[in-house]
Design a protein around this motif. Structure first.
Motif, mmCIF file in Angstrom:
data_model
loop_
_atom_site.group_PDB
_atom_site.id
_atom_site.type_symbol
_atom_site.label_atom_id
_atom_site.label_comp_id
_atom_site.label_asym_id
_atom_site.label_seq_id
_atom_site.Cartn_x
_atom_site.Cartn_y
_atom_site.Cartn_z
ATOM 1 N N UNK A 88 36.268 48.586 42.382
ATOM 2 C CA UNK A 88 36.870 48.375 41.073
ATOM 3 C C UNK A 88 37.316 46.923 40.916
ATOM 4 N N UNK A 89 37.211 46.418 39.687
ATOM 5 C CA UNK A 89 37.659 45.064 39.400
ATOM 6 C C UNK A 89 39.137 45.077 39.055
ATOM 7 N N UNK A 90 39.857 44.046 39.477
ATOM 8 C CA UNK A 90 41.283 43.957 39.181
ATOM 9 C C UNK A 90 41.547 43.384 37.796
ATOM 10 N N UNK A 91 40.713 42.418 37.390
ATOM 11 C CA UNK A 91 41.000 41.677 36.164
ATOM 12 C C UNK A 91 40.351 42.277 34.914
ATOM 13 N N UNK A 92 39.536 43.311 35.064
ATOM 14 C CA UNK A 92 38.853 43.904 33.911
ATOM 15 C C UNK A 92 38.478 45.340 34.220
ATOM 16 N N UNK A 93 38.173 46.092 33.176
ATOM 17 C CA UNK A 93 37.678 47.463 33.337
ATOM 18 C C UNK A 93 36.226 47.391 33.781
ATOM 19 N N UNK A 94 35.973 47.847 35.001
ATOM 20 C CA UNK A 94 34.615 47.778 35.510
ATOM 21 C C UNK A 94 34.588 47.729 37.017
ATOM 22 N N UNK A 95 33.456 47.385 37.583
ATOM 23 C CA UNK A 95 33.302 47.394 39.034
ATOM 24 C C UNK A 95 32.288 46.333 39.453
ATOM 25 N N UNK A 96 32.315 45.996 40.750
ATOM 26 C CA UNK A 96 31.355 45.021 41.272
ATOM 27 C C UNK A 96 30.808 45.519 42.599
ATOM 28 N N UNK A 97 29.668 44.944 42.979
ATOM 29 C CA UNK A 97 28.951 45.382 44.164
ATOM 30 C C UNK A 97 28.457 44.162 44.919
ATOM 31 N N UNK A 98 28.815 44.061 46.200
ATOM 32 C CA UNK A 98 28.322 42.971 47.043
ATOM 33 C C UNK A 98 27.006 43.415 47.680
ATOM 34 N N UNK A 99 25.942 42.688 47.355
ATOM 35 C CA UNK A 99 24.600 43.077 47.787
ATOM 36 C C UNK A 99 24.129 42.348 49.039
ATOM 37 N N UNK A 100 24.979 41.507 49.604
ATOM 38 C CA UNK A 100 24.582 40.702 50.759
ATOM 39 C C UNK A 100 24.151 39.312 50.329
ATOM 40 N N UNK A 101 24.198 38.375 51.274
ATOM 41 C CA UNK A 101 23.838 36.984 50.990
ATOM 42 C C UNK A 101 24.636 36.417 49.822
ATOM 43 N N UNK A 151 31.154 45.309 33.718
ATOM 44 C CA UNK A 151 32.546 45.377 33.263
ATOM 45 C C UNK A 151 32.646 45.113 31.764
ATOM 46 N N UNK A 152 33.832 45.421 31.233
ATOM 47 C CA UNK A 152 34.090 45.205 29.808
ATOM 48 C C UNK A 152 34.666 43.811 29.628
ATOM 49 N N UNK A 153 33.950 43.003 28.839
ATOM 50 C CA UNK A 153 34.318 41.600 28.655
ATOM 51 C C UNK A 153 34.906 41.389 27.267
ATOM 52 N N UNK A 154 36.085 40.783 27.222
ATOM 53 C CA UNK A 154 36.733 40.477 25.947
ATOM 54 C C UNK A 154 36.372 39.063 25.517
#
Length: 313
Positions: free
Chosen positions: A241-254, A261-264
């Motif tokens: 989960x992202x702290x600064x926005x509604x959404x999530x992130x994924x580390x794919x390596x390298x 996420x929802x961007x204002x």
């Protein structure tokens, strides 16, 4: 001499004959002006001369009231020749320009790409009430990008990138051949920017870290992120989960990070966006889907909600 000069009521018989001859000469001279532009299009080594000739020829009407040229190229063909010649000036020759004999006009022109299915042919088309021309796959008429030489704009079509490059081509052609063809489209766009200052929207092919791929729909069902969580867990990755926005992130390596996420925006509106970030800005969203099959499957399985917006009509 104007057509009004041939009004029988205002000219003697001899005057009408002279006016007729003058109109023929004007029509032939008009044809000569065309050949000068056409020679410039096909022979120049200067990029600015190439653009000027292509732009002029696109709107050039060869026929006059007294001289009609039966064999002539379509306006769209001048865009195709421009594209091929600009790539040639930059020593990019992966696309091949072909001509097919046509008894009704000058030969039909089209492009193909080495190692891509032979049935895939490409050319430009005009659309009613729309400026410029559209580069399409000839069989399906799917628009890959729009091009307007006069306005200096180029927009890639996210819908075709998804349907043609990510879905249809992936099962018909070698993946490296597809990547090479797409890279050539990208290089063409970059040449338009560097040589002429075009405004180019690469859409899903843009590898800049600052690029936000805006979803076409304003809202995103909660289960889309849930499905992404399951897909990542099945591939031994962790969606966070992202702290600064509604959404999530994924580390794919390298150090490649995929985010949804929802961007204002500054005007107070908000949109769901996908971003791809990597230190060398080598990966676009298209590259990510090509390299990570589980993300591609998740995207295509939920395409109604995840389709990327486009400036294309």
């Amino acid at each position: 001499m104007s057509n009004e000069s041939l009004n029988p009521s205002s000219l003697t018989t001899n005057g009408r004959l002279v006016a007729y001859s003058d109109s023929l000469k004007a029509g032939l001279q008009h044809g000569i002006e065309f050949t000068k532009l056409f020679d410039q299009l096909t022979n120049t080594k200067d990029a600015n001369e190439l653009l000027a000739a292509s732009t002029a020829l696109f709107d050039f009407q060869m026929d006059t009231d007294y001289v009609v040229y039966p064999h002539k190229y379509d306006a769209n063909d001048y865009y195709l020749i421009f594209m091929s010649r600009l790539l040639e000036l930059h020593n990019d020759k992966e696309t091949v320009l072909h001509s097919r004999e046509d008894n009704l006009k000058a030969d039909t022109l089209f492009q193909t790409f080495p190692n891509v299915d032979d049935s895939e042919e490409f050319h430009f088309e005009q659309r009613p009430n729309q400026e410029g021309a559209f580069y399409v796959e000839q069989n399906s008429h799917q628009v890959i990008f729009s091009l307007n030489l006069k306005a200096k704009t180029m927009y890639f079509n996210s819908d075709t990138i998804t349907k043609l490059f990510i879905t249809e081509w992936s099962g018909k052609s070698d993946s490296d051949a597809i990547t090479d063809a797409v890279d050539l489209f990208i290089q063409f766009g970059k040449y338009l920017v560097s040589d002429f200052g075009f405004n180019v929207d690469f859409n899903m092919l843009d590898a800049a870290n600052s690029k936000k791929y805006v979803l076409a729909k304003p809202d995103l069902p909660e289960q889309i992120l849930d499905k992404l969580f399951v897909a990542t867990a099945d591939n031994n990755l962790m969606l966070q989960n992202m702290d600064e926005a509604q959404g999530a992130f994924l580390e794919l390596g390298n150090q490649i990070i995929f985010s949804l996420y929802k961007h204002a925006t500054q005007d107070g509106e908000s949109h769901w966006v996908i971003t791809v970030q990597d230190p060398e800005e080598k990966y676009s969203l298209f590259d990510i889907f090509n390299q990570f099959g589980f993300l591609k499957k998740w995207f295509l399985d939920n395409l109604d909600d995840l389709q990327i917006g486009s400036k294309m009509v």
